[in-house]
Design an enzyme around this catalytic site. Structure first.
Site, mmCIF file in Angstrom:
data_model
loop_
_atom_site.group_PDB
_atom_site.id
_atom_site.type_symbol
_atom_site.label_atom_id
_atom_site.label_comp_id
_atom_site.label_asym_id
_atom_site.label_seq_id
_atom_site.Cartn_x
_atom_site.Cartn_y
_atom_site.Cartn_z
ATOM 1 N N GLU A 27 0.849 -1.200 0.000
ATOM 2 C CA GLU A 27 0.000 0.000 0.000
ATOM 3 C C GLU A 27 0.879 1.242 0.000
ATOM 4 O O GLU A 27 1.963 1.215 0.564
ATOM 5 C CB GLU A 27 -0.872 0.037 1.274
ATOM 6 C CG GLU A 27 -1.635 -1.233 1.536
ATOM 7 C CD GLU A 27 -2.316 -1.244 2.909
ATOM 8 O OE1 GLU A 27 -2.251 -0.236 3.639
ATOM 9 O OE2 GLU A 27 -2.913 -2.279 3.230
ATOM 10 N N LYS A 82 2.115 4.574 1.565
ATOM 11 C CA LYS A 82 2.037 5.136 2.917
ATOM 12 C C LYS A 82 1.681 6.608 2.754
ATOM 13 O O LYS A 82 2.515 7.429 2.365
ATOM 14 C CB LYS A 82 3.365 4.976 3.643
ATOM 15 C CG LYS A 82 3.271 5.372 5.117
ATOM 16 C CD LYS A 82 4.531 4.947 5.861
ATOM 17 C CE LYS A 82 4.391 5.093 7.361
ATOM 18 N NZ LYS A 82 4.244 6.482 7.796
ATOM 19 N N GLU A 111 -6.173 6.986 7.021
ATOM 20 C CA GLU A 111 -5.355 8.202 7.029
ATOM 21 C C GLU A 111 -6.161 9.355 6.425
ATOM 22 O O GLU A 111 -6.710 9.217 5.330
ATOM 23 C CB GLU A 111 -4.093 7.941 6.199
ATOM 24 C CG GLU A 111 -2.978 8.926 6.406
ATOM 25 C CD GLU A 111 -2.114 8.608 7.641
ATOM 26 O OE1 GLU A 111 -2.492 7.727 8.444
ATOM 27 O OE2 GLU A 111 -1.082 9.271 7.795
ATOM 28 N N CYS A 164 22.465 46.084 -9.813
ATOM 29 C CA CYS A 164 22.567 44.705 -10.290
ATOM 30 C C CYS A 164 23.928 44.128 -9.910
ATOM 31 O O CYS A 164 24.963 44.714 -10.227
ATOM 32 C CB CYS A 164 22.381 44.676 -11.805
ATOM 33 S SG CYS A 164 22.727 43.064 -12.529
HETATM 34 S S1 IVH Z 1 -0.943 0.473 8.929
HETATM 35 C C1 IVH Z 1 -0.699 -1.415 12.982
HETATM 36 N N1 IVH Z 1 -1.075 1.391 6.485
HETATM 37 O O1 IVH Z 1 1.580 5.487 9.083
HETATM 38 C C2 IVH Z 1 -0.581 -0.833 11.627
HETATM 39 N N2 IVH Z 1 -0.466 2.878 8.191
HETATM 40 O O2 IVH Z 1 3.942 5.070 10.713
HETATM 41 C C3 IVH Z 1 -0.612 0.626 11.648
HETATM 42 N N3 IVH Z 1 -0.085 5.172 7.434
HETATM 43 O O3 IVH Z 1 -0.074 5.539 12.160
HETATM 44 C C4 IVH Z 1 -0.802 1.357 10.448
HETATM 45 N N4 IVH Z 1 -0.536 4.840 5.317
HETATM 46 O O4 IVH Z 1 -0.998 6.945 10.233
HETATM 47 C C5 IVH Z 1 -0.814 1.672 7.755
HETATM 48 N N5 IVH Z 1 -1.281 2.081 4.269
HETATM 49 C C6 IVH Z 1 -1.016 2.370 5.538
HETATM 50 C C7 IVH Z 1 -0.661 3.660 5.968
HETATM 51 C C8 IVH Z 1 -0.394 3.871 7.312
HETATM 52 C C9 IVH Z 1 -0.191 5.739 6.211
HETATM 53 C C10 IVH Z 1 0.305 5.897 8.656
HETATM 54 C C11 IVH Z 1 -0.596 5.669 9.817
HETATM 55 C C12 IVH Z 1 0.259 5.070 10.887
HETATM 56 C C13 IVH Z 1 1.612 5.508 10.480
HETATM 57 C C14 IVH Z 1 2.685 4.603 11.025
#
Ligand code: IVH
Length: 678
Positions: free
Chosen positions: A123, A125, A183, A417
């Protein structure tokens, strides 16, 4: 009495049914539009439905339900956020910063599960803030921020304003209680727009899209949140009263069915190689994505695998975030330079202590213009936050004021200049400063020559970008006037310059000597003087000297010329360096015979004049212009081709030469008679 009551309740029941139908339709269209990105109705049709529901609810307030789409506009402001406990803690993710760390993660996981190969859900991030949404019997009852992981802030009133957060889950197969996690983000373009508005309102700008999303969601006044274009992408679950599926990828599918938006780039990949390939695709796509991302997240797809792996104190063992190169960094401003561009615009550029940002070493960052330096209050010695997005020039987002050791003075645009010493001018209605030594300034050389030679200016064929770079690079041409002293032997020494092209170029330059005043004025590249303005000027002033001496006030009487353009013109001609180049052009016999029809006759056509000594009633320049206006030419030395030698006060050796060759001499009276205006 009884009938009246019945009538009222019939009407009430109808209103109730209509309201329910409208709510369902509107939420359906919201879902199509915000979640599936595939609307089924036009905006006006959607608005009509919403207005009808609003009207109905206004006349029947008892029909308003918590999940009505009209309730997304934002409730009344709060005093403070309450605390919200998460049913299951909201954990963090472990990070990998390079391929080796990602491979180590995969190895660890496979060893623990005792398998050779694993399917992962990959996924993006997303860079925003995470929220937990609690649904009871399909209804949204609470929204909260992550906080310390076990409890966060209760932002229910705010999350209700997001169109990508269903107030009621779609379908029916959801558990009694379920926590959905995702998010909250804002599009890059919306973040930029929001900052423009904030700047205009004199408010502090957000440093990045993440801060903009967080700042927008954590508002005590939900009406403000309602106006911010926030989006939720869901990526997982918290507490649930029933299992949903046996794989992470299937959970995401269910979430989609229930009305949530799941990122369209989510994908199941095979093994660590699949993870790496996904990462590289994401990296290449990064600039095109509408939302800011800071990495890829990989999760073991099978939930029984996840269960066996479990958690550490802060993060799951079954997931990892592989970070993309950071686009932000801090550095120290070593100096602020005024950099002169090809068009003369002067940009403040911060020289920085070199620092890695977004996968490259950054040494400079643009500050755009003087206003920007002031607004951000950037001073030499400051520690600053930088951002580098894609191939764009790195930008200074803000100053870390608490790190300012001593107060360096505020930066100012230099008055001259830094390249050529000409005056620097700022227009009242523009933020940009520019050097107005356009014809002379080395920084503007290439641009000035290319413009001068362009088709609609002096129309010199064969002077393209490469050729001009060559001429300037070899020191053959410093100003446009130098074009007229180019010589064949020097030209053919240049790379890729055959005899023929040298001849052609010289011929084109020669032909350009005769032009029109309008083209000449346009060719000078005076800021704000385009072709039309040049034409107007040439119609108004048939002589360049008169134009060069015109005051701002006089210029504004020329049709289409306002005070800004007038200022540019007077300042341009006031620069000694610009005047030098113009004089050199005239000495090189660049001329603009009056267009046929406008001027009476050309009694001196083809006649060649030589001037020697000072005349009482003409400057040298004026005498030359008179001759040229009547079709004659002025040359520098006497030869057998000379027709007239005009003798002024204290003439030089040219007089003897003329006598020797038997050429006709004219004194001032004779000359005046010859060029008389009649
Ligand atoms: S999974 C227990 N998936 O990244 C699993 N987090 O650094 C927790 N985030 O707090 C999160 N995209 O705010 C997950 N595809 C994604 C994400 C994601 C962004 C953020 C989320 C989390 C943080 C952790």
């Amino acid at each position: 009495m009884e009938t009246a009551l019945t009538m009222a309740s019939v009407e009430q029941a109808a209103a109730e049914r209509r309201a329910a139908a409208l709510r369902e339709q509107i939420e359906f269209h919201n879902y199509r539009y915000y979640v599936l990105d595939d609307p089924q109705v036009s905006d006006p049709d959607y608005d009509a439905l919403l207005r009808e529901l609003q009207a109905l609810e206004a006349s029947h307030p008892e029909l308003i339900t918590a999940d009505s789409p009209t309730q997304r506009v934002g409730a009344k402001p709060l005093e403070a956020f309450g605390e919200a406990r998460h049913g299951v803690p909201m954990l963090s993710l472990d990070n990998a910063f390079d391929e080796g760390q990602l491979r180590a993660f995969d190895r660890r996981v496979r060893e623990r599960l005792d398998v050779d190969r694993l399917a992962y859900v990959a996924e993006p991030k997303l860079d925003g803030l995470s929220v937990n949404l609690r649904y009871e019997r399909g209804l949204l009852v609470q929204g909260s921020t992550r906080g310390d992981g076990s409890a966060g802030e209760d932002v229910t009133a705010n999350v209700r304003t997001l169109r990508t957060i269903p107030l009621r889950l779609r379908g029916e197969s959801w558990p009694e209680l379920i926590e959905v996690r995702g998010e909250v983000v804002i599009r890059k373009a919306d973040f930029e727009r929001l900052n423009v508005l904030r700047l205009e309102a004199g408010e502090r700008v957000f440093a990045n899209a993440r801060n903009a999303a967080a700042g927008s969601l954590r508002q005590l006044d939900p009406r403000i949140t309602a106006r911010r274009p926030l989006t939720l992408f869901t990526f997982g679950l918290g507490q649930t009263t029933e299992p949903i599926a046996d794989r992470q990828s299937l959970i995401l599918e269910r979430l989609r069915e229930w009305g949530f938006r799941v990122n369209e780039r989510v994908q199941v990949v095979d093994g660590v190689e699949g993870c790496l390939a996904y990462y590289h695709r994401l990296l290449a796509l990064r600039d095109e994505l509408r939302f800011e991302i800071d990495g890829a997240v990989y999760k073991v797809d099978h939930l029984d695998g996840q269960k066996r792996l479990g958690f550490t104190a802060r993060a799951p063992r079954w997931a990892i975030a592989y970070k993309l190169p950071a686009r932000e960094a801090t550095s120290i401003v070593l100096d602020i330079d005024a950099s002169v561009g090809r068009t003369g615009v002067i940009t403040p550029v911060a020289r920085l202590e070199p620092v890695q940002v977004g996968g490259a070493v950054v040494r400079y960052a643009t500050l755009h213009n003087e206003d920007e330096v002031w607004r951000k209050d950037v001073r030499i010695g400051d520690t600053v936050l930088l951002r580098r997005a894609g191939d764009v020039i790195p930008e200074i987002i803000g100053v870390m004021r608490e790190k300012r050791l001593q107060d360096a003075p505020s930066w100012r645009m230099p008055p001259a200049c830094p390249v050529c010493g000409s005056e620097v001018m700022r227009l009242e209605d523009a933020a940009a400063h520019r050097c107005i030594g356009g014809l002379y300034c080395a920084a503007q050389r290439m641009g000035a020559i290319l413009h001068f030679a362009s088709r609609r200016a002096m129309d010199i064929d064969g002077l393209g970008e490469k050729r001009v770079a060559q001429l300037v690079g070899r020191g053959l041409v410093a100003t446009v006037a130098d074009l007229y002293s180019l010589e064949h032997p020097k030209l053919v020494e240049l790379e890729r310059m055959a005899e023929r092209s040298a001849d052609n170029l010289l011929r084109a330059i020669e032909a350009s000597r005769e032009t029109t005043l309008a083209r000449f004025l346009y060719a000078l590249g005076i800021p704000e003087v385009g072709e039309v303005t040049a034409k107007r000027l040439s119609e108004h002033y048939d002589d360049l000297d008169a134009l060069m001496q015109a005051t701002e006030e006089a210029l504004t009487r020329v049709p289409d010329i306002g005070p800004v353009v007038a200022r540019h013109i007077t300042h341009f001609f006031a620069q000694p360096h610009n005047r030098e180049v113009i004089n050199a052009l005239r000495a090189a016999r660049v001329r603009w015979p009056a267009p046929a029809g406008e001027v009476r006759s050309k009694p001196l056509a083809g006649r060649i004049f030589v001037l020697t000594g000072a005349l009482a009633s003409f400057t040298r320049q004026e005498a030359q212009e008179r001759i040229e206006a009547l079709g004659g030419r002025v040359t520098g030395s006497v030869s057998k081709n000379t027709d007239y030698v005009v003798i002024g006060d204290t003439p030089g050796a040219k007089r003897e030469k003329a006598v020797q060759l038997g050429i006709k001499l004219l004194d001032e009276t004779g000359f005046r008679a010859l060029v008389a205006d009649d």
